[in-house]
Design a protein around this motif. Sequence first.
Motif, PDB file in Angstrom:
ATOM      1  N   TRP A   7       0.840  -1.213   0.000  1.00  0.00           N
ATOM      2  CA  TRP A   7       0.000   0.000   0.000  1.00  0.00           C
ATOM      3  C   TRP A   7       0.873   1.261   0.000  1.00  0.00           C
ATOM      4  CZ3 TRP A   7      -4.731   0.559  -1.419  1.00  0.00           C
ATOM      5  CH2 TRP A   7      -5.629  -0.487  -1.298  1.00  0.00           C
ATOM      6  N   GLN A   8       1.926   1.221   0.793  1.00  0.00           N
ATOM      7  CA  GLN A   8       2.831   2.370   0.830  1.00  0.00           C
ATOM      8  C   GLN A   8       3.469   2.578  -0.540  1.00  0.00           C
ATOM      9  OE1 GLN A   8       5.318   2.605   4.304  1.00  0.00           O
ATOM     10  NE2 GLN A   8       6.967   3.575   3.151  1.00  0.00           N
ATOM     11  N   GLU A  10       2.209   1.726  -3.431  1.00  0.00           N
ATOM     12  CA  GLU A  10       1.186   2.254  -4.338  1.00  0.00           C
ATOM     13  C   GLU A  10       0.965   3.748  -4.103  1.00  0.00           C
ATOM     14  OE1 GLU A  10      -0.150   0.694  -6.870  1.00  0.00           O
ATOM     15  OE2 GLU A  10       0.899  -1.147  -6.357  1.00  0.00           O
ATOM     16  N   THR A  11       1.011   4.145  -2.856  1.00  0.00           N
ATOM     17  CA  THR A  11       0.792   5.554  -2.520  1.00  0.00           C
ATOM     18  C   THR A  11       1.895   6.441  -3.077  1.00  0.00           C
ATOM     19  OG1 THR A  11      -0.382   4.922  -0.509  1.00  0.00           O
ATOM     20  CG2 THR A  11       0.454   7.184  -0.620  1.00  0.00           C
ATOM     21  N   VAL A  12       3.147   6.050  -2.867  1.00  0.00           N
ATOM     22  CA  VAL A  12       4.233   6.885  -3.372  1.00  0.00           C
ATOM     23  C   VAL A  12       4.306   6.828  -4.895  1.00  0.00           C
ATOM     24  CG1 VAL A  12       5.564   6.845  -1.236  1.00  0.00           C
ATOM     25  CG2 VAL A  12       6.033   5.138  -2.978  1.00  0.00           C
ATOM     26  N   HIS A  13       3.903   5.692  -5.482  1.00  0.00           N
ATOM     27  CA  HIS A  13       3.842   5.612  -6.940  1.00  0.00           C
ATOM     28  C   HIS A  13       2.828   6.611  -7.471  1.00  0.00           C
ATOM     29  CE1 HIS A  13       2.236   4.062 -10.774  1.00  0.00           C
ATOM     30  NE2 HIS A  13       3.514   3.887 -11.047  1.00  0.00           N
ATOM     31  N   ALA A  14       1.678   6.702  -6.811  1.00  0.00           N
ATOM     32  CA  ALA A  14       0.645   7.644  -7.241  1.00  0.00           C
ATOM     33  C   ALA A  14       1.144   9.080  -7.177  1.00  0.00           C
ATOM     34  CB  ALA A  14      -0.604   7.490  -6.377  1.00  0.00           C
ATOM     35  N   CYS A  15       2.106   9.332  -6.313  1.00  0.00           N
ATOM     36  CA  CYS A  15       2.708  10.671  -6.210  1.00  0.00           C
ATOM     37  C   CYS A  15       3.875  10.854  -7.181  1.00  0.00           C
ATOM     38  CB  CYS A  15       3.176  10.923  -4.783  1.00  0.00           C
ATOM     39  SG  CYS A  15       1.833  10.978  -3.594  1.00  0.00           S
ATOM     40  N   ALA A  21       8.775   3.752  -4.563  1.00  0.00           N
ATOM     41  CA  ALA A  21       7.838   2.647  -4.749  1.00  0.00           C
ATOM     42  C   ALA A  21       8.598   1.326  -4.873  1.00  0.00           C
ATOM     43  CB  ALA A  21       6.972   2.889  -5.983  1.00  0.00           C
ATOM     44  N   ASP A  24       9.748   0.243  -1.540  1.00  0.00           N
ATOM     45  CA  ASP A  24       8.675  -0.301  -0.706  1.00  0.00           C
ATOM     46  C   ASP A  24       8.212  -1.677  -1.176  1.00  0.00           C
ATOM     47  OD1 ASP A  24       8.624   1.928   0.967  1.00  0.00           O
ATOM     48  OD2 ASP A  24       7.155   2.972  -0.283  1.00  0.00           O
TER      49      ASP A  24
END
Length: 107
Positions: A7-8, A10-15, A21, A24
């Motif tokens: 999840w972490q 995916e979150t940094v990838h989205a940013c 990513a 992680d």
Amino acid sequence: MAAALNWQGETVHACGDAAQAIRDHSPALELATETDNAPALASAHGGLARAHHLRGQLDRTRRQAALALNLFETLVREVQPSPEGTRGPTSCTRRPVPTTTTRHWPP
């Protein structure tokens, strides 16, 4: 723990941070392998594929995507519903597909 790292990632990838990513998803991949957690393993490979794609590393993208797809297809085959009227560890309960007319989801 592997799911949290995914999840972490995916979150940094989205940013837009592909390098983080990868940092992680890589330990998530290791943890999922050690604990035999196939869903987390498939997610880690998928996350790595997306991160490598963001970096333009297409060979790595293809390799990771193929691994993720293979694992997800295996998982889907394992949870196919049993024949009508049977019970047991392989039977599944189907839930309705949400539509725009569904007022309360989940039921």
